[in-house]
Write a protein that holds these residues in place. Sequence first.
Motif, PDB file in Angstrom:
ATOM      1  N   LEU A   1       0.007 -17.565  36.694  1.00 21.28           N
ATOM      2  CA  LEU A   1      -0.522 -18.153  37.925  1.00 21.28           C
ATOM      3  C   LEU A   1      -1.804 -17.471  38.354  1.00 21.28           C
ATOM      4  O   LEU A   1      -2.775 -18.131  38.751  1.00 21.28           O
ATOM      5  CB  LEU A   1       0.538 -18.052  39.022  1.00 21.28           C
ATOM      6  CG  LEU A   1       0.110 -18.513  40.426  1.00 21.28           C
ATOM      7  CD1 LEU A   1      -0.264 -19.985  40.409  1.00 21.28           C
ATOM      8  CD2 LEU A   1       1.213 -18.240  41.431  1.00 21.28           C
ATOM      9  N   ILE A   2      -1.824 -16.150  38.266  1.00 19.84           N
ATOM     10  CA  ILE A   2      -3.026 -15.414  38.670  1.00 19.84           C
ATOM     11  C   ILE A   2      -4.188 -15.763  37.747  1.00 19.84           C
ATOM     12  O   ILE A   2      -5.336 -15.941  38.201  1.00 19.84           O
ATOM     13  CB  ILE A   2      -2.738 -13.904  38.665  1.00 19.84           C
ATOM     14  CG1 ILE A   2      -1.691 -13.568  39.734  1.00 19.84           C
ATOM     15  CG2 ILE A   2      -4.011 -13.114  38.894  1.00 19.84           C
ATOM     16  CD1 ILE A   2      -1.260 -12.118  39.724  1.00 19.84           C
ATOM     17  N   VAL A   3      -3.895 -15.875  36.440  1.00 14.53           N
ATOM     18  CA  VAL A   3      -4.964 -16.230  35.486  1.00 14.53           C
ATOM     19  C   VAL A   3      -5.497 -17.619  35.778  1.00 14.53           C
ATOM     20  O   VAL A   3      -6.715 -17.856  35.801  1.00 14.53           O
ATOM     21  CB  VAL A   3      -4.431 -16.129  34.043  1.00 14.53           C
ATOM     22  CG1 VAL A   3      -5.446 -16.697  33.066  1.00 14.53           C
ATOM     23  CG2 VAL A   3      -4.120 -14.680  33.691  1.00 14.53           C
ATOM     24  N   ARG A   4      -4.576 -18.589  36.013  1.00 17.48           N
ATOM     25  CA  ARG A   4      -5.012 -19.959  36.309  1.00 17.48           C
ATOM     26  C   ARG A   4      -5.820 -20.003  37.604  1.00 17.48           C
ATOM     27  O   ARG A   4      -6.816 -20.734  37.701  1.00 17.48           O
ATOM     28  CB  ARG A   4      -3.798 -20.874  36.422  1.00 17.48           C
ATOM     29  CG  ARG A   4      -2.943 -20.971  35.168  1.00 17.48           C
ATOM     30  CD  ARG A   4      -3.754 -21.391  33.964  1.00 17.48           C
ATOM     31  NE  ARG A   4      -2.933 -21.473  32.758  1.00 17.48           N
ATOM     32  CZ  ARG A   4      -3.407 -21.471  31.549  1.00 17.48           C
ATOM     33  NH1 ARG A   4      -4.710 -21.374  31.340  1.00 17.48           N
ATOM     34  NH2 ARG A   4      -2.589 -21.547  30.497  1.00 17.48           N
TER      35      ARG A   4
ATOM     36  N   GLU B   1      -9.220 -18.753  36.880  1.00 16.06           N
ATOM     37  CA  GLU B   1      -9.999 -19.773  36.181  1.00 16.06           C
ATOM     38  C   GLU B   1     -10.434 -20.876  37.137  1.00 16.06           C
ATOM     39  O   GLU B   1     -11.555 -21.388  37.060  1.00 16.06           O
ATOM     40  CB  GLU B   1      -9.173 -20.354  35.034  1.00 16.06           C
ATOM     41  CG  GLU B   1      -8.903 -19.353  33.915  1.00 16.06           C
ATOM     42  CD  GLU B   1      -8.007 -19.943  32.842  1.00 16.06           C
ATOM     43  OE1 GLU B   1      -7.520 -21.086  33.048  1.00 16.06           O
ATOM     44  OE2 GLU B   1      -7.804 -19.282  31.801  1.00 16.06           O
ATOM     45  N   PHE B   2      -9.505 -21.249  38.047  1.00 15.43           N
ATOM     46  CA  PHE B   2      -9.853 -22.298  39.015  1.00 15.43           C
ATOM     47  C   PHE B   2     -10.997 -21.853  39.929  1.00 15.43           C
ATOM     48  O   PHE B   2     -11.947 -22.609  40.179  1.00 15.43           O
ATOM     49  CB  PHE B   2      -8.610 -22.635  39.842  1.00 15.43           C
ATOM     50  CG  PHE B   2      -8.863 -23.608  40.952  1.00 15.43           C
ATOM     51  CD1 PHE B   2      -9.132 -24.946  40.684  1.00 15.43           C
ATOM     52  CD2 PHE B   2      -8.833 -23.189  42.274  1.00 15.43           C
ATOM     53  CE1 PHE B   2      -9.364 -25.839  41.716  1.00 15.43           C
ATOM     54  CE2 PHE B   2      -9.075 -24.074  43.306  1.00 15.43           C
ATOM     55  CZ  PHE B   2      -9.341 -25.407  43.022  1.00 15.43           C
ATOM     56  N   ILE B   3     -10.898 -20.599  40.402  1.00 13.78           N
ATOM     57  CA  ILE B   3     -11.972 -20.083  41.264  1.00 13.78           C
ATOM     58  C   ILE B   3     -13.280 -19.995  40.481  1.00 13.78           C
ATOM     59  O   ILE B   3     -14.362 -20.298  40.999  1.00 13.78           O
ATOM     60  CB  ILE B   3     -11.576 -18.704  41.827  1.00 13.78           C
ATOM     61  CG1 ILE B   3     -10.317 -18.830  42.703  1.00 13.78           C
ATOM     62  CG2 ILE B   3     -12.718 -18.115  42.639  1.00 13.78           C
ATOM     63  CD1 ILE B   3     -10.488 -19.745  43.891  1.00 13.78           C
TER      64      ILE B   3
ATOM     65  N   ALA C   1     -16.799 -21.838  41.230  1.00 11.22           N
ATOM     66  CA  ALA C   1     -18.069 -21.117  41.330  1.00 11.22           C
ATOM     67  C   ALA C   1     -19.130 -21.739  40.418  1.00 11.22           C
ATOM     68  O   ALA C   1     -20.307 -21.838  40.795  1.00 11.22           O
ATOM     69  CB  ALA C   1     -17.856 -19.643  40.976  1.00 11.22           C
ATOM     70  N   GLN C   2     -18.728 -22.177  39.222  1.00  8.09           N
ATOM     71  CA  GLN C   2     -19.686 -22.808  38.316  1.00  8.09           C
ATOM     72  C   GLN C   2     -20.141 -24.172  38.820  1.00  8.09           C
ATOM     73  O   GLN C   2     -21.279 -24.582  38.572  1.00  8.09           O
ATOM     74  CB  GLN C   2     -19.060 -22.940  36.926  1.00  8.09           C
ATOM     75  CG  GLN C   2     -18.786 -21.599  36.244  1.00  8.09           C
ATOM     76  CD  GLN C   2     -18.100 -21.765  34.909  1.00  8.09           C
ATOM     77  OE1 GLN C   2     -17.785 -22.881  34.495  1.00  8.09           O
ATOM     78  NE2 GLN C   2     -17.858 -20.645  34.222  1.00  8.09           N
TER      79      GLN C   2
END
Length: 348
Positions: free
Chosen positions: A225-228, A231-233, A237-238
């Motif tokens: 969950l933390i990794v996802r 990635e979502f954040i 940002a991109q």
Amino acid sequence: MRRPTLDAATVGASVKLAIFLVVTTLATGMLVVVVGNLSFGDSRRMQAVFSDATGVVAGDDVRIAGVKVGSVRDVEIVERDRALVSFDVDVDAPVTESTEATIRFRNLVGQRYIALTRGTGASTPLEEGATIPIDRTAPALDLSVLFNGFRPLFEALTPEDINKLSFEIISVFQGESGTLESLLDRTASVTSTLADRDEVIGDLLVNLNEVMETIGDRDDELSSLIVRLREFIGGLAQDREAILGPLDSISELAVETSGLIGGIREPFVKDIKELRKVAGTLDRNRAEIDRATQILPIKLRKIGRTAIYGSWFNFYLCNFEATVRLPKPVGTVSLLDYSVGTGRCDLP
């Protein structure tokens, strides 16, 4: 000319005054030495680096095992966020390379002193001008941290008990209380309150333990969950330019929509008023509307049966009756009546 002579009374008063001044001076000097714990022996200059030297001023004591062995000479800032304290200690004071320096409270009004304690390591005496590094020093107790540590305790108490305990603590540290009796009484009250709530605290710890075990059992899911989430954040940002870019268009659309609404405001308000009248009329005739709604399916079904053979309607004439009056033969006066009728029929 005869020189004046002093009488015996004047000489005796002068001697007594001189003795009084000498005794008073000696007593005052002794009092200063005792109260100030002054030392007239040889000393050596040393330094110590602290992360926080709040309250330390020139003249504060330097003690070993509670005995004064020197005094603070100066306090200055070094490396932008550290304090360098210079102090003098007696040449025979046991200050070695393992000695640790700690800032402690001298009294309840906030005065400090530096306590030198024996640490673990080499016992080589420190030389003149040596510096005790920051890893072997400790700052004084931070009262803000102390009171913040009491926050969970304060949350478990009533406002009245919190006010009483806080007042006693502040009174002691301000020197307004000669003893700690009242503070100890409040502390005993706090301890009793915690003892009364021992079962609640135990349940809280048990539940917290279960929560931590559940989180531990789902370590992989939590890590995923933390990794996802990261990635979502990162994706947000991109794409921040693509997300923030349409905001100008949305703002322009809002302005245009506002102008449109402003232009149709008056007719829109008028339509709303007329719609209110229509709603009132429908409300007054809701019984007729309900009846018409109920019989409408029957009417539509009959209309559909009449148009079942194509795009036309079939009409059937049933039970037609008519009366025809014909003139009688010549020579008669009245008319002859003939009745024409059809039989009964049923619609398909």
